[in-house]
Motif scaffolding. Structure first.
Motif, PDB file in Angstrom:
ATOM      1  N   TRP A 197      -0.626  -1.879   9.832  1.00 38.93           N
ATOM      2  CA  TRP A 197      -1.183  -2.560   8.859  1.00 38.93           C
ATOM      3  C   TRP A 197      -2.005  -3.941   9.606  1.00 38.93           C
ATOM      4  O   TRP A 197      -1.091  -4.143   9.807  1.00 38.93           O
ATOM      5  N   ARG A 201      -7.676  -5.813   5.763  1.00 40.10           N
ATOM      6  CA  ARG A 201      -7.907  -4.526   5.115  1.00 40.10           C
ATOM      7  C   ARG A 201      -6.412  -3.629   4.506  1.00 40.10           C
ATOM      8  O   ARG A 201      -6.214  -2.513   5.132  1.00 40.10           O
ATOM      9  N   PRO A 202      -6.629  -4.254   3.686  1.00 39.07           N
ATOM     10  CA  PRO A 202      -5.002  -3.430   3.033  1.00 39.07           C
ATOM     11  C   PRO A 202      -5.323  -2.158   2.104  1.00 39.07           C
ATOM     12  O   PRO A 202      -6.476  -2.414   1.509  1.00 39.07           O
ATOM     13  N   THR A 203      -4.399  -1.222   2.247  1.00 32.19           N
ATOM     14  CA  THR A 203      -4.830  -0.319   1.727  1.00 32.19           C
ATOM     15  C   THR A 203      -4.023  -0.353   0.782  1.00 32.19           C
ATOM     16  O   THR A 203      -2.893  -1.098   0.099  1.00 32.19           O
ATOM     17  N   GLY A 204      -3.760   1.479  -0.070  1.00 34.60           N
ATOM     18  CA  GLY A 204      -3.448   1.488  -0.691  1.00 34.60           C
ATOM     19  C   GLY A 204      -2.288   0.797  -1.758  1.00 34.60           C
ATOM     20  O   GLY A 204      -1.603   0.259  -2.479  1.00 34.60           O
ATOM     21  N   TYR A 205      -0.769   1.355   0.016  1.00 30.01           N
ATOM     22  CA  TYR A 205      -0.218   1.346  -0.606  1.00 30.01           C
ATOM     23  C   TYR A 205       0.602  -0.609  -0.552  1.00 30.01           C
ATOM     24  O   TYR A 205       1.769  -0.736  -1.123  1.00 30.01           O
ATOM     25  N   LYS A 207      -1.612  -2.576  -1.432  1.00 26.92           N
ATOM     26  CA  LYS A 207      -1.455  -2.898  -2.519  1.00 26.92           C
ATOM     27  C   LYS A 207      -0.717  -3.171  -3.429  1.00 26.92           C
ATOM     28  O   LYS A 207      -0.361  -3.659  -3.831  1.00 26.92           O
ATOM     29  N   LYS A 208      -0.043  -2.040  -3.443  1.00 31.40           N
ATOM     30  CA  LYS A 208       1.445  -1.265  -4.248  1.00 31.40           C
ATOM     31  C   LYS A 208       2.526  -2.653  -3.991  1.00 31.40           C
ATOM     32  O   LYS A 208       3.133  -2.747  -4.459  1.00 31.40           O
ATOM     33  N   ARG A 209       2.164  -2.681  -3.101  1.00 34.72           N
ATOM     34  CA  ARG A 209       3.889  -3.110  -2.032  1.00 34.72           C
ATOM     35  C   ARG A 209       3.288  -5.123  -2.469  1.00 34.72           C
ATOM     36  O   ARG A 209       4.545  -5.376  -3.095  1.00 34.72           O
ATOM     37  N   GLN A 210       2.055  -5.918  -2.201  1.00 32.20           N
ATOM     38  CA  GLN A 210       1.554  -7.284  -2.868  1.00 32.20           C
ATOM     39  C   GLN A 210       2.202  -6.898  -3.548  1.00 32.20           C
ATOM     40  O   GLN A 210       2.988  -7.935  -4.738  1.00 32.20           O
TER      41      GLN A 210
END
Length: 227
Positions: A197, A201-205, A207-210
């Motif tokens: 990761w 370039r954050p994935t949807g996952y 962004k949820k963790r963020q």
């Protein structure tokens, strides 16, 4: 048999003396090299096209409070209260494993610091026992602030990236002292697998963790370190 016991005793005594001296030295000295850095660099030399090594030691005063709030919120919310081991998390992990679920980590920031500074990656019994030993040593001799400072300077945060300063410069083109809450939470979000990761370039996952980390940061309130 007596000679073997005596020899083992001398070996253990030498190991104890060297390990204590190392821990006491690194209580004040910057950590510029770790076994993981060596392993990753050797792998790059032999199996990859180029060697990437980006690491710069900075004191904790030059790291945004958002960054250490984010890693505590993400990795170890009881960091300031435990003695190096989160027994409740370890018991929960073992209960899940006994019920047939995949073995998950119960490592604290202190455990991870001990592993990263003094040991090699792995999950065998010897490595875990040594990790526990070094965790006890750093908890006895370093302050919580020092443990966090070392952790934030040696943790792998990307391919060839070690520490908050290198990650901040790589992902957001700014020093670690200038990281925002959102940026710090993104970096913390990738720590379980920083090779796969990227914080920029954050994935949807991710962004949820963020979002989960930001919520936990709010719940933590203000952190106060004892001198």
């Amino acid at each position: 048999m007596k000679r073997l016991v005596a020899w083992l005793g001398r070996v253990l005594l030498v190991f104890w003396g060297i390990s204590v001296l190392m821990v006491l030295a690194l209580k004040v000295l910057p950590v510029y090299f770790t076994p993981l850095i060596g392993i990753r660099t050797i792998h790059q030399v032999f199996f990859e096209e180029k060697v990437v090594l980006n690491k710069k030691w900075v004191p904790i005063e030059e790291i945004s409070p958002h960054m250490y709030m984010a890693v505590i919120a993400s990795e170890d919310q009881k960091f300031l209260d435990h003695n190096g081991f989160d027994w409740e998390a370890l018991e929960g992990a073992m209960a899940d494993y006994r019920s047939g679920k995949r073995l998950r980590g119960g490592s604290t920031i202190s455990n991870q610091t001990a592993k990263n500074v003094f040991l090699w990656p792995g999950r065998n019994f010897v490595r875990k026992a040594l990790e526990a030993y070094f965790t006890v040593l750093i908890e006895l001799t370093w302050s919580k602030q020092r443990i966090l400072e070392v952790y934030l300077n040696v943790i792998e945060m990307g391919d060839g990236l070690y520490g908050a300063e290198a990650a901040a410069q790589k992902y957001f083109n700014k020093p670690a002292s200038k990281l925002s809450r959102q940026e710090a939470a993104l970096i913390a979000a990738i720590l379980p697998n920083p090779i796969q990761w990227r914080a920029d370039r954050p994935t949807g996952y991710i962004k949820k963790r963020q979002a989960w980390i930001l919520k936990n940061m709010n719940n933590l309130g203000e952190l106060k370190f004892e001198n």
